[in-house]
Write a protein that holds these residues in place. Structure first.
Motif, short mmCIF file in Angstrom:
data_model
loop_
_atom_site.label_atom_id
_atom_site.label_comp_id
_atom_site.label_asym_id
_atom_site.label_seq_id
_atom_site.Cartn_x
_atom_site.Cartn_y
_atom_site.Cartn_z
N MET A 74 1.16 -1.32 -0.21
CA MET A 74 -0.07 0.14 0.22
C MET A 74 0.37 1.35 0.05
O MET A 74 2.40 1.71 0.30
N VAL A 106 -8.38 4.35 1.13
CA VAL A 106 -8.76 3.74 2.31
C VAL A 106 -8.19 5.31 3.48
O VAL A 106 -6.75 5.41 3.28
N SER A 107 -9.58 5.02 4.56
CA SER A 107 -8.40 6.16 5.83
C SER A 107 -7.67 5.70 6.66
O SER A 107 -7.90 4.53 6.32
N GLU A 108 -6.96 6.25 6.92
CA GLU A 108 -6.31 5.45 8.70
C GLU A 108 -6.94 5.13 9.25
O GLU A 108 -6.94 3.39 9.97
N ARG A 143 -8.84 1.65 7.63
CA ARG A 143 -7.93 0.29 7.52
C ARG A 143 -8.20 -1.04 8.85
O ARG A 143 -7.81 -2.30 8.28
N GLU A 144 -8.94 -0.02 9.91
CA GLU A 144 -9.05 -1.43 10.50
C GLU A 144 -10.64 -1.92 10.66
O GLU A 144 -11.27 -2.93 11.46
N ILE A 166 -13.36 -4.00 5.44
CA ILE A 166 -12.76 -3.54 3.79
C ILE A 166 -10.45 -3.87 3.92
O ILE A 166 -10.18 -3.90 2.85
N LYS A 167 -10.11 -4.59 5.13
CA LYS A 167 -9.61 -4.93 4.95
C LYS A 167 -9.52 -6.88 4.08
O LYS A 167 -8.33 -6.78 3.83
N LEU A 199 -9.13 -5.38 0.68
CA LEU A 199 -7.85 -4.90 -0.10
C LEU A 199 -7.05 -5.76 0.34
O LEU A 199 -6.29 -5.73 -1.31
N ALA A 238 -3.56 0.15 -3.61
CA ALA A 238 -4.26 0.61 -2.66
C ALA A 238 -3.50 2.05 -1.99
O ALA A 238 -2.20 0.95 -2.10
N VAL A 284 -3.34 4.66 0.84
CA VAL A 284 -3.82 4.80 2.63
C VAL A 284 -3.99 6.51 1.83
O VAL A 284 -2.68 6.82 2.88
N LEU A 337 -13.62 3.84 2.52
CA LEU A 337 -13.18 3.30 1.66
C LEU A 337 -13.70 4.45 0.46
O LEU A 337 -15.04 4.30 0.03
#
Length: 279
Positions: free
Chosen positions: A1, A53-55, A58-59, A63-64, A67, A88, A90, A108
């Motif tokens: 990423m 994706v935003s920081e 990612r959690e 979205i994981k 990705l 991808a 971030v 996302l």
């Protein structure tokens, strides 16, 4: 990423342009999908150019998963071993919110090619080719998106938009359609009069004050519904080529329905008649 932290980054600037400019979307042949649902809907059709994706996003487990799905595994020619191509990117939450088109960002987005009408698979649509929609100068992206959503739900195959319609691939239209863009064939800047003249079925114009009610029409065969701008209505040219003019009875005190509501009523009256005929 790839991590991007600066507003001066060319990729970030491209994202902003895709959000704001219909001209840029046409030139690039790309649009911006905002939200997990839209991105998942597109994946049934093809691959994204990139995921954004935003920081904090990612959690998110969904979205994981996405990705992992979009990240390609390729072989590098030097150094050996697998190499993950950076499809991808971030963004810090603050930059992500600047690009996102929704008030509460999901974390996302995806940059995707705008599909041609021919790219939309129709083999599962049954009689979809006998049901289409013509939109003239409908300028509100929310209305255009809602009509696309209703058309897809009712089994339409094609939607034709004239010049003067809202951009079908703007973030607002995409959000209102909730994935319908990937279920119907969308034809922008269409010559609606020519489409109507060559349609092998009944062309029905929805207008205020028509003598015939929607519920007096037989809608079980091939049908093309025509809807116009709420203020100006349909052009004389389109009214001339329509086979029928209908109105939706309104016993209440409201003067009219908006275009999206009127379209939904028409579409699902056709569904009702079709299902009643096959019972």
């Amino acid at each position: 990423m790839k991590f991007i932290t600066s507003r001066d980054n060319p990729t970030f600037k491209e994202l902003v342009k895709l959000r704001e400019s219909s001209r840029q979307r046409r030139i690039a042949g790309l649009t911006l999908l905002d939200g997990i649902h839209l991105v998942e809907a597109y994946f049934a059709l093809g691959e994204a150019e990139k995921l954004v994706v935003s920081e904090s996003g990612r959690e998110n487990p969904e979205i994981k998963f996405l990705l992992e799905k979009v990240t390609k595994v390729t072989q590098v020619t030097k150094g050996g071993g697998p190499h993950r191509e950076a499809k991808a990117i971030v963004l810090p939450d603050s930059l992500f919110r600047e690009v996102s088109t929704v008030k509460t960002a999901t974390g996302l987005m995806a940059v995707v090619p705008i599909p041609s009408p021919e790219a939309i698979p129709m083999q599962k649509r049954g009689q979809a080719e006998s049901f289409c929609v013509l939109l003239e100068a409908i300028q509100d992206p929310g209305n255009v998106g809602s009509i696309l959503r209703s058309a897809a739900a009712a089994g339409a195959g094609d939607v034709y938009l004239s010049n003067g319609c809202a951009d079908a691939w703007s973030p607002k239209t995409l959000r209102a359609a909730m994935g319908a863009h990937f279920l119907v064939r969308i034809h922008e800047r269409a010559n609606l009069a020519e489409v109507a003249r060559t349609f092998r079925g009944k062309v029905i114009a929805s207008i205020l004050g028509a003598k015939k009610s929607l519920y007096q029409m037989r809608l079980t065969g091939p049908v093309a519904f025509v809807f116009g701008n709420e203020g100006a209505g349909l052009s004389d040219e389109l009214l001339r080529v329509a086979h029928e003019r209908i109105t939706i009875p309104m016993p209440g005190d409201a003067e009219s329905l908006n275009a999206a509501a009127a379209a939904a009523v028409c579409f699902f009256e056709r569904v009702r008649q079709t299902e009643a005929g096959s019972a």
